[in-house]
Design a protein around this motif. Sequence first.
Motif, PDB file in Angstrom:
ATOM      1  N   HIS A  96       5.505  -6.245  -2.381  1.00 58.71           N
ATOM      2  CA  HIS A  96       5.547  -5.764  -1.001  1.00 58.71           C
ATOM      3  C   HIS A  96       6.286  -4.425  -0.928  1.00 58.71           C
ATOM      4  CE1 HIS A  96       6.102  -5.667   3.339  1.00 58.71           C
ATOM      5  NE2 HIS A  96       7.404  -5.521   3.133  1.00 58.71           N
TER       6      HIS A  96
ATOM      7  N   ASN B   1       4.328  -1.519  -2.511  1.00 59.80           N
ATOM      8  CA  ASN B   1       3.235  -1.039  -1.658  1.00 59.80           C
ATOM      9  C   ASN B   1       3.734  -0.072  -0.599  1.00 59.80           C
ATOM     10  OD1 ASN B   1       1.280  -2.500  -3.017  1.00 59.80           O
ATOM     11  ND2 ASN B   1       1.468  -4.300  -1.685  1.00 59.80           N
TER      12      ASN B   1
ATOM     13  N   LYS C 142       0.478   7.802  -6.463  1.00 60.52           N
ATOM     14  CA  LYS C 142       0.272   7.363  -5.079  1.00 60.52           C
ATOM     15  C   LYS C 142       1.101   8.193  -4.099  1.00 60.52           C
ATOM     16  CE  LYS C 142      -1.077   2.549  -5.922  1.00 60.52           C
ATOM     17  NZ  LYS C 142      -0.732   1.134  -5.668  1.00 60.52           N
TER      18      LYS C 142
END
Length: 349
Positions: free
Chosen positions: A206, A209, A267
């Motif tokens: 979590h 992300n 990312k």
Amino acid sequence: MKIPRWIAAILRNRQPEPGFRELLDVEREANRLTGAYDHGELAKLIRKYRHSEKAIEKIAMQVAKSYPFHSPASTMNKGTVEMMKALKDTRFMKKCGHRLSAIVPQRANMVQGMLAMYTFMRDAYLKKLPKTGGQSPSSEEVEATMRILDCQRSYNDVSELCGLASDQMMPSKYVMIRYGLEDKCDTYNFMEKYLAEHDDYEMEAHFRNNYAPIAADMCRAAEKAVEGIKGACLSDRYLENLDRELHVLGRIAVSPDAVDDPLHIDKIFLFKYGIDITAAPEEQSRQAQKAYKELDDRLVKITVRRPYADGLFASIRQGKEKTAEADSPKQVHKPILRNPPSKGRKMGL
């Protein structure tokens, strides 16, 4: 007959100035106490020599050199409050200028800069915790504080913001607060610490992300802050990093498959420039072109170089036209040479 110095001092309701050796002892004691951050004892030393401008100047300089006000909380303990109150009550500080709004920023000395930092951090603390009972500085003093600190700390602020934007190096608490980055930096630090200390797979997934968008948001905010500083001299590292990111955006604009290159594109980069990894290649190319244009405009403004975006977009359009021509059934004949060879030479295959 000439009146001795010590008698003249008494006649003026003043104590005699300490001699050279005593001033040296005062300076050493102030240095020792500032090194230990013993502000309560410093307050006593200031009160003891409050009549002597020379002694108070030496004490104040030692306090300023120790950079004691590194966070809002550092201004609120009892010893610090007593020290600053005692210092402001001295003749030296009244002559030096303890009213910040009356000080010309370009002429502010180190002691006045220390006083400005104390006022800034105290104001930040009382804004966050107004019910603590302290008296907030006036808005006029706070504005004067920022003018003085901006003038004295410009180089350091730019350096810290460039480090944050390029390498996620945490700046000082002052820079976080001054440029509105405190919440973003605190969130990023919390996530970094949590991921380093916990092994819970579900919670770790979590946090991971959310790690990239939070880091990207922090870097964007740092870039906006440092590029908004008038006359800022940005570091070579910062400019080289932006130039590299511009090159990567160009790669994605031309070939969206580049988003799958883990060695050069992560990312954080994709979130920073609004490129959706799940989007279709055509959409990713459009997103990269938009980001390329915006970053190119920024670099033109910063470095005063010529823009590159028009050339890139022209090459992309030309590439699409060539692809369309190659895919068209009409392109079965040989292309016509626009610059035929000169007479007397045979055309090669």
